[in-house]
Scaffold this motif. Structure first.
Motif, PDB file in Angstrom:
ATOM      1  N   LYS A   1       0.859  -1.187   0.000  1.00 60.56           N
ATOM      2  CA  LYS A   1       0.000   0.000   0.000  1.00 60.56           C
ATOM      3  C   LYS A   1       0.895   1.236   0.000  1.00 60.56           C
ATOM      4  CE  LYS A   1      -3.956   2.056   2.371  1.00 60.56           C
ATOM      5  NZ  LYS A   1      -4.307   2.761   1.140  1.00 60.56           N
ATOM      6  N   ILE A   2       0.648   2.135  -0.928  1.00 60.66           N
ATOM      7  CA  ILE A   2       1.480   3.338  -1.063  1.00 60.66           C
ATOM      8  C   ILE A   2       0.663   4.535  -0.601  1.00 60.66           C
ATOM      9  CG2 ILE A   2       2.842   4.762  -2.634  1.00 60.66           C
ATOM     10  CD1 ILE A   2       2.868   2.271  -4.516  1.00 60.66           C
ATOM     11  N   GLU A   3       1.182   5.211   0.427  1.00 58.15           N
ATOM     12  CA  GLU A   3       0.502   6.406   0.940  1.00 58.15           C
ATOM     13  C   GLU A   3       1.023   7.623   0.195  1.00 58.15           C
ATOM     14  OE1 GLU A   3      -1.581   4.341   4.007  1.00 58.15           O
ATOM     15  OE2 GLU A   3      -1.759   6.407   3.328  1.00 58.15           O
ATOM     16  N   THR A   4       0.134   8.544  -0.150  1.00 62.18           N
ATOM     17  CA  THR A   4       0.569   9.793  -0.794  1.00 62.18           C
ATOM     18  C   THR A   4       1.396  10.601   0.198  1.00 62.18           C
ATOM     19  OG1 THR A   4      -1.476   9.821  -2.061  1.00 62.18           O
ATOM     20  CG2 THR A   4      -0.205  11.868  -2.005  1.00 62.18           C
ATOM     21  N   PRO A   5       2.608  10.976  -0.159  1.00 60.30           N
ATOM     22  CA  PRO A   5       3.448  11.737   0.778  1.00 60.30           C
ATOM     23  C   PRO A   5       2.832  13.083   1.127  1.00 60.30           C
ATOM     24  CG  PRO A   5       4.758  10.857  -1.031  1.00 60.30           C
ATOM     25  CD  PRO A   5       3.328  10.645  -1.390  1.00 60.30           C
ATOM     26  N   GLU A   6       3.167  13.580   2.311  1.00 60.07           N
ATOM     27  CA  GLU A   6       2.683  14.909   2.723  1.00 60.07           C
ATOM     28  C   GLU A   6       3.520  16.010   2.087  1.00 60.07           C
ATOM     29  OE1 GLU A   6       1.027  13.583   7.147  1.00 60.07           O
ATOM     30  OE2 GLU A   6       2.597  15.103   6.963  1.00 60.07           O
ATOM     31  N   SER A   7       4.794  15.719   1.833  1.00 60.02           N
ATOM     32  CA  SER A   7       5.656  16.707   1.189  1.00 60.02           C
ATOM     33  C   SER A   7       6.663  15.985   0.304  1.00 60.02           C
ATOM     34  CB  SER A   7       6.390  17.558   2.244  1.00 60.02           C
ATOM     35  OG  SER A   7       7.236  16.723   3.012  1.00 60.02           O
ATOM     36  N   TYR A   8       7.291  16.751  -0.567  1.00 60.18           N
ATOM     37  CA  TYR A   8       8.187  16.163  -1.559  1.00 60.18           C
ATOM     38  C   TYR A   8       9.550  16.854  -1.535  1.00 60.18           C
ATOM     39  CZ  TYR A   8       3.892  14.103  -3.372  1.00 60.18           C
ATOM     40  OH  TYR A   8       2.720  13.408  -3.485  1.00 60.18           O
ATOM     41  N   ALA A   9      10.569  16.093  -1.925  1.00 63.52           N
ATOM     42  CA  ALA A   9      11.925  16.640  -1.977  1.00 63.52           C
ATOM     43  C   ALA A   9      12.269  17.175  -3.363  1.00 63.52           C
ATOM     44  CB  ALA A   9      12.924  15.552  -1.595  1.00 63.52           C
TER      45      ALA A   9
ATOM     46  N   THR B   1      26.173  -1.467   1.188  1.00 68.47           N
ATOM     47  CA  THR B   1      26.888  -0.493   2.020  1.00 68.47           C
ATOM     48  C   THR B   1      25.891   0.309   2.855  1.00 68.47           C
ATOM     49  OG1 THR B   1      26.806   1.270   0.381  1.00 68.47           O
ATOM     50  CG2 THR B   1      28.669  -0.273   0.241  1.00 68.47           C
ATOM     51  N   SER B   2      26.418   1.208   3.668  1.00 66.73           N
ATOM     52  CA  SER B   2      25.545   2.027   4.518  1.00 66.73           C
ATOM     53  C   SER B   2      25.005   3.221   3.743  1.00 66.73           C
ATOM     54  CB  SER B   2      26.325   2.540   5.736  1.00 66.73           C
ATOM     55  OG  SER B   2      26.815   1.468   6.485  1.00 66.73           O
ATOM     56  N   VAL B   3      23.844   3.693   4.160  1.00 63.22           N
ATOM     57  CA  VAL B   3      23.325   4.936   3.596  1.00 63.22           C
ATOM     58  C   VAL B   3      24.239   6.075   4.046  1.00 63.22           C
ATOM     59  CG1 VAL B   3      21.421   6.593   3.620  1.00 63.22           C
ATOM     60  CG2 VAL B   3      20.935   4.143   3.552  1.00 63.22           C
TER      61      VAL B   3
ATOM     62  N   LEU C   1      20.273  15.255   5.072  1.00 62.80           N
ATOM     63  CA  LEU C   1      19.439  16.039   4.162  1.00 62.80           C
ATOM     64  C   LEU C   1      17.974  15.652   4.236  1.00 62.80           C
ATOM     65  CD1 LEU C   1      21.667  16.099   0.946  1.00 62.80           C
ATOM     66  CD2 LEU C   1      20.892  18.108   2.217  1.00 62.80           C
ATOM     67  N   PHE C   2      17.707  14.364   4.455  1.00 62.14           N
ATOM     68  CA  PHE C   2      16.344  13.914   4.240  1.00 62.14           C
ATOM     69  C   PHE C   2      15.652  13.247   5.431  1.00 62.14           C
ATOM     70  CE2 PHE C   2      16.168  15.303   0.053  1.00 62.14           C
ATOM     71  CZ  PHE C   2      17.371  15.027  -0.566  1.00 62.14           C
TER      72      PHE C   2
ATOM     73  N   ILE D   1       8.842  13.469  -5.970  1.00 63.01           N
ATOM     74  CA  ILE D   1       9.556  12.402  -5.257  1.00 63.01           C
ATOM     75  C   ILE D   1       9.716  12.780  -3.785  1.00 63.01           C
ATOM     76  CG2 ILE D   1      11.694  11.092  -5.071  1.00 63.01           C
ATOM     77  CD1 ILE D   1      12.175  11.538  -8.014  1.00 63.01           C
ATOM     78  N   ALA D   2       9.385  11.826  -2.925  1.00 66.18           N
ATOM     79  CA  ALA D   2       9.624  11.983  -1.493  1.00 66.18           C
ATOM     80  C   ALA D   2      10.571  10.874  -1.036  1.00 66.18           C
ATOM     81  CB  ALA D   2       8.306  11.894  -0.718  1.00 66.18           C
ATOM     82  N   VAL D   3      11.374  11.204  -0.018  1.00 64.65           N
ATOM     83  CA  VAL D   3      12.288  10.214   0.568  1.00 64.65           C
ATOM     84  C   VAL D   3      11.654   9.710   1.847  1.00 64.65           C
ATOM     85  CG1 VAL D   3      14.593   9.811   1.489  1.00 64.65           C
ATOM     86  CG2 VAL D   3      14.272  11.438  -0.377  1.00 64.65           C
TER      87      VAL D   3
END
Lengths: 140, 133
Positions: free
Chosen positions: A5-13, A129-131, A138-139, A86-88
């Motif tokens: 299930k994909i929720e619409t993001p509240e804000s975008y990057a 690897t690590s993020v 930033l995100f 796009i949202a992260v």
């Protein structure tokens, strides 16, 4: 496979626009389902480029796609203008989600909601690897 | 019955990262679905009823990259049938290892009435050959 299930993001990057080309149409005379995944990649690459990064040069590591989920809401047709936001989301130790809202500006309808899991990956050593901390800062 | 298709991966299937592009997997899966549907005359039968497949949802797991010269063994079988949707479960294996797995969900769209139809018993019967035993 349980449907994600994909929720619409509240804000975008990030936000960009693409136009549906004749080569994006399939036998149904509408935007092909596979092309939506291509649009997502194009938007993603533009997003990273806005930070002078890329899928292969991602703050000292690289990215490989772990999964994708796309929920198609409406059709796209030739020359329609598609806004891709796009949202992260859900940053873990080695991966994160990108959530995409594709809106058909020509018809004023949501075209698709989608998500890709991006895994930080060293292609030379074939290891996860690590993020990067800069990305987290930033995100988060 | 699970339908299978072997596909040789060529250079033009791959992208700048040296492996099959994520969107290309959807083409592979679509080719396998069309082959399966044609093997059982489903395309013809559905067209006779003025019905087309409209994809409404795709979930894909990319487990291992697929590269040039790999032989992709693509299997397809029926997934879930609900009131208005049908899904196919598809996997790609290379040398016995699962590389990619997807569930692709459709509605059957009536091209004359311009709407998705309910999946009735007679329609379900058409897809029976692709049921996973």
């Amino acid at each position: 496979m349980p449907r994600i299930k994909i929720e619409t993001p509240e804000s975008y990057a990030f936000e960009t626009n693409l136009e549906v080309r004749v080569t994006d149409l399939n036998y149904g005379n509408h935007l092909g389902n596979d092309k939506v995944l291509s649009y997502m990649q194009e938007a993603r690459v533009q997003f990273f480029r806005s930070y002078n990064m890329s899928e292969l040069d991602f703050w000292g590591t690289s990215l490989i796609q772990g999964d994708a989920a796309i929920s198609y809401k409406s059709e796209g047709f030739l020359n329609d203008s598609i806004k891709i936001e796009i949202a992260v989301n859900d940053i873990s130790n080695s991966s994160f989600d990108l959530v995409y809202t594709l809106t058909n500006k020509t018809t004023d309808k949501v075209l698709a909601l989608a998500k890709t899991r991006m895994v930080c990956f060293d292609y030379d050593n074939r290891k996860v690897t690590s993020v990067p901390e800069t990305f987290k800062t930033l995100f988060v | 019955m699970i339908h299978t298709l072997n596909k040789l991966v060529c250079g033009f299937h791959c992208d700048a990262y040296g492996h099959v592009n994520n969107a290309r997997y959807l083409e592979f899966f679509e080719e396998a679905r069309w082959t399966a549907l044609n093997d059982y005359d489903l395309v013809q039968k559905l067209h006779a009823r003025q019905l087309q497949f409209f994809v409404v949802n795709i979930n894909v797991d990319f487990k291992k990259p697929v590269v040039t010269d790999d032989v992709a063994f693509i299997s397809t079988h029926l997934g879930n049938i609900k009131r208005k949707t049908i899904s196919f479960i598809q996997t790609i294996e290379v040398s016995g290892q699962t590389t990619t797995k997807a569930e692709v969900t459709f509605v059957l769209f009536d091209t004359k009435e311009k709407r998705a139809v309910s999946i009735t018993d007679d329609l379900i019967a058409l897809f029976k050959p692709l049921e996973h035993a």
